[in-house]
Design an enzyme around this catalytic site. Structure first.
Site, PDB file in Angstrom:
ATOM      1  CB  SER A   1      -0.860  -0.001   1.271  1.00  0.00           C
ATOM      2  OG  SER A   1      -1.561   1.216   1.410  1.00  0.00           O
TER       3      SER A   1
ATOM      4  CE1 TYR B   1      -4.332  -2.073   4.776  1.00  0.00           C
ATOM      5  CE2 TYR B   1      -3.556   0.158   4.388  1.00  0.00           C
ATOM      6  CZ  TYR B   1      -4.034  -1.047   3.907  1.00  0.00           C
ATOM      7  OH  TYR B   1      -4.221  -1.220   2.559  1.00  0.00           O
TER       8      TYR B   1
HETATM    9  P1  NAD Z   1     -11.595  -5.546  -0.579  1.00  0.00           P
HETATM   10  O1  NAD Z   1     -12.061  -5.353   0.814  1.00  0.00           O
HETATM   11  O2  NAD Z   1     -12.449  -5.107  -1.710  1.00  0.00           O
HETATM   12  O3  NAD Z   1     -11.174  -7.067  -0.808  1.00  0.00           O
HETATM   13  C1  NAD Z   1     -10.415  -7.773   0.129  1.00  0.00           C
HETATM   14  C2  NAD Z   1     -10.795  -9.239   0.036  1.00  0.00           C
HETATM   15  O4  NAD Z   1      -9.946  -9.970   0.947  1.00  0.00           O
HETATM   16  C3  NAD Z   1     -12.248  -9.516   0.463  1.00  0.00           C
HETATM   17  O5  NAD Z   1     -12.907 -10.288  -0.535  1.00  0.00           O
HETATM   18  C4  NAD Z   1     -12.096 -10.303   1.754  1.00  0.00           C
HETATM   19  O6  NAD Z   1     -13.126 -11.279   1.960  1.00  0.00           O
HETATM   20  C5  NAD Z   1     -10.740 -10.968   1.562  1.00  0.00           C
HETATM   21  N1  NAD Z   1     -10.141 -11.383   2.833  1.00  0.00           N
HETATM   22  C6  NAD Z   1     -10.095 -10.684   3.985  1.00  0.00           C
HETATM   23  N2  NAD Z   1      -9.522 -11.402   4.959  1.00  0.00           N
HETATM   24  C7  NAD Z   1      -9.209 -12.606   4.409  1.00  0.00           C
HETATM   25  C8  NAD Z   1      -8.615 -13.784   4.909  1.00  0.00           C
HETATM   26  N3  NAD Z   1      -8.239 -13.891   6.193  1.00  0.00           N
HETATM   27  N4  NAD Z   1      -8.436 -14.835   4.068  1.00  0.00           N
HETATM   28  C9  NAD Z   1      -8.842 -14.747   2.777  1.00  0.00           C
HETATM   29  N5  NAD Z   1      -9.419 -13.656   2.252  1.00  0.00           N
HETATM   30  C10 NAD Z   1      -9.602 -12.588   3.055  1.00  0.00           C
HETATM   31  O7  NAD Z   1     -10.194  -4.784  -0.624  1.00  0.00           O
HETATM   32  P2  NAD Z   1      -9.265  -4.287  -1.835  1.00  0.00           P
HETATM   33  O8  NAD Z   1      -9.322  -2.826  -1.841  1.00  0.00           O
HETATM   34  O9  NAD Z   1      -9.523  -5.041  -3.066  1.00  0.00           O
HETATM   35  O10 NAD Z   1      -7.847  -4.674  -1.231  1.00  0.00           O
HETATM   36  C11 NAD Z   1      -7.028  -5.689  -1.774  1.00  0.00           C
HETATM   37  C12 NAD Z   1      -5.617  -5.475  -1.222  1.00  0.00           C
HETATM   38  O11 NAD Z   1      -5.124  -4.204  -1.684  1.00  0.00           O
HETATM   39  C13 NAD Z   1      -5.567  -5.427   0.309  1.00  0.00           C
HETATM   40  O12 NAD Z   1      -4.369  -6.041   0.752  1.00  0.00           O
HETATM   41  C14 NAD Z   1      -5.486  -3.945   0.589  1.00  0.00           C
HETATM   42  O13 NAD Z   1      -4.862  -3.669   1.815  1.00  0.00           O
HETATM   43  C15 NAD Z   1      -4.677  -3.458  -0.575  1.00  0.00           C
HETATM   44  N6  NAD Z   1      -4.814  -2.031  -0.858  1.00  0.00           N
HETATM   45  C16 NAD Z   1      -6.028  -1.502  -1.177  1.00  0.00           C
HETATM   46  C17 NAD Z   1      -6.116  -0.137  -1.432  1.00  0.00           C
HETATM   47  C18 NAD Z   1      -7.409   0.523  -1.782  1.00  0.00           C
HETATM   48  O14 NAD Z   1      -7.439   1.766  -1.846  1.00  0.00           O
HETATM   49  N7  NAD Z   1      -8.491  -0.205  -2.010  1.00  0.00           N
HETATM   50  C19 NAD Z   1      -4.971   0.674  -1.361  1.00  0.00           C
HETATM   51  C20 NAD Z   1      -3.763   0.094  -1.041  1.00  0.00           C
HETATM   52  C21 NAD Z   1      -3.685  -1.259  -0.801  1.00  0.00           C
END
Ligand code: NAD
Length: 255
Positions: free
Chosen positions: A143, A156
């Site tokens: 991130s 986080y």
């Molecule tokens: P999201 O919440 O849309 O999707 C996350 C998915 O992970 C969900 O389907 C959830 O069920 C699954 N999950 C959670 N805990 C789990 C576990 N213990 N085992 C298996 N699956 C699990 O989030 P996103 O925005 O698509 O995020 C994806 C990745 O990108 C994450 O690591 C997040 O930290 C990172 N990220 C997101 C952003 C953003 O702005 N959305 C920015 C930087 C980093």
């Protein structure tokens, strides 16, 4: 020929956001996919929405922080597709809180899912690949908060900095065996994880102004970079943490 034809990858967090977009992109690139999520129905829905041929993808419900379940899921992927070529770690959670008020449960969940989850899948894949003398690649999603601190997200921020260390460590240990390990550090991406922050129009405007490119990103824009890091076009790339963040870590967008 599609650039990932005949290859097979595990994608975690496949039920939503970046993980779901990654499944779509890897399928489009010709790969087979093990779509993994804590929520098995959500992972299956991703495949159903894409109308993927059953021989090309399976949905598996797994908590990535559970080492033995991750090992079982990896073995299932190998058995289904006759081998695996890598992992994309998109499963993640984001805890809120600062040094004074972060609850220990929130801290533990962020470490368990964001760091240990990526460690578990990486270890299972690397052990399998070494045992069978196969090359491969791993992509971890860190991130912006993994390369610089942001306020009130201490668990986080700490866990995502850990993902940077995991990525670099695995990269230098496995490079000699033909296994590449890279990371992506996204800025604000329009997914369920950030829906609350984007719901208030005033806050959304602030977020957009903070990104020099003037907008939030879409999950497909992360999936496109994952697709590149997976491919042979990135054959000399390992150990990087690539910002895909609309320029937010390059400097202030305005005074
Ligand atoms: P999201 O919440 O849309 O999707 C996350 C998915 O992970 C969900 O389907 C959830 O069920 C699954 N999950 C959670 N805990 C789990 C576990 N213990 N085992 C298996 N699956 C699990 O989030 P996103 O925005 O698509 O995020 C994806 C990745 O990108 C994450 O690591 C997040 O930290 C990172 N990220 C997101 C952003 C953003 O702005 N959305 C920015 C930087 C980093």
């Amino acid at each position: 020929m599609s650039k990932l034809a005949g290859r097979s990858y595990i994608v975690t967090g496949a039920g939503s956001g970046i993980g779901a977009a990654t499944v779509a992109r890897l399928i489009e690139d010709g790969a087979n996919v093990v779509a993994v999520d804590l929520d098995a129905d959500a992972a299956q829905k991703t495949l159903d929405d894409l109308g993927v041929d059953k021989g090309r993808a399976i949905a598996v419900g797994v908590d990535v922080s559970d080492e033995s379940k991750v090992d079982e899921m990896t073995a299932q992927g190998v058995a289904t597709f006759g081998g695996l070529d890598g992992v994309v770690n998109c499963a993640g959670v984001r805890g809120v809180g600062n040094i004074l008020d972060t609850e220990h449960g929130v801290w533990d969940l962020n470490m368990d899912v964001n760091i240990e989850g990526s460690f578990n899948t990486s270890q299972a894949f690397c052990r399998y690949a070494r045992e069978h003398n196969r090359p491969g690649s791993i992509v971890n999603i860190s991130s912006q908060a993994g390369v610089e601190a942001v306020p009130n997200r201490l668990a986080y921020v700490t866990s995502k900095h850990g993902v940077v260390g995991l990525t670099r460590g695995v990269a230098i240990e496995m490079a000699q065996h033909g296994i590449r390990c890279n990371g992506i550090a996204p800025g604000m991406i329009a997914t369920a994880m950030t829906a609350g922050m984007r719901a208030d129009p005033e806050n959304l405007e602030k977020i957009r102004k903070a990104h020099p490119i003037g907008r939030e990103g879409q999950p497909e824009e992360i999936a496109a970079v994952i697709s590149f890091l997976r491919s042979d076009d990135a054959s000399y790339v390992t150990g990087i943490m690539m910002p895909v963040d609309g320029g937010i870590t390059a400097g202030a967008a305005s005074f």
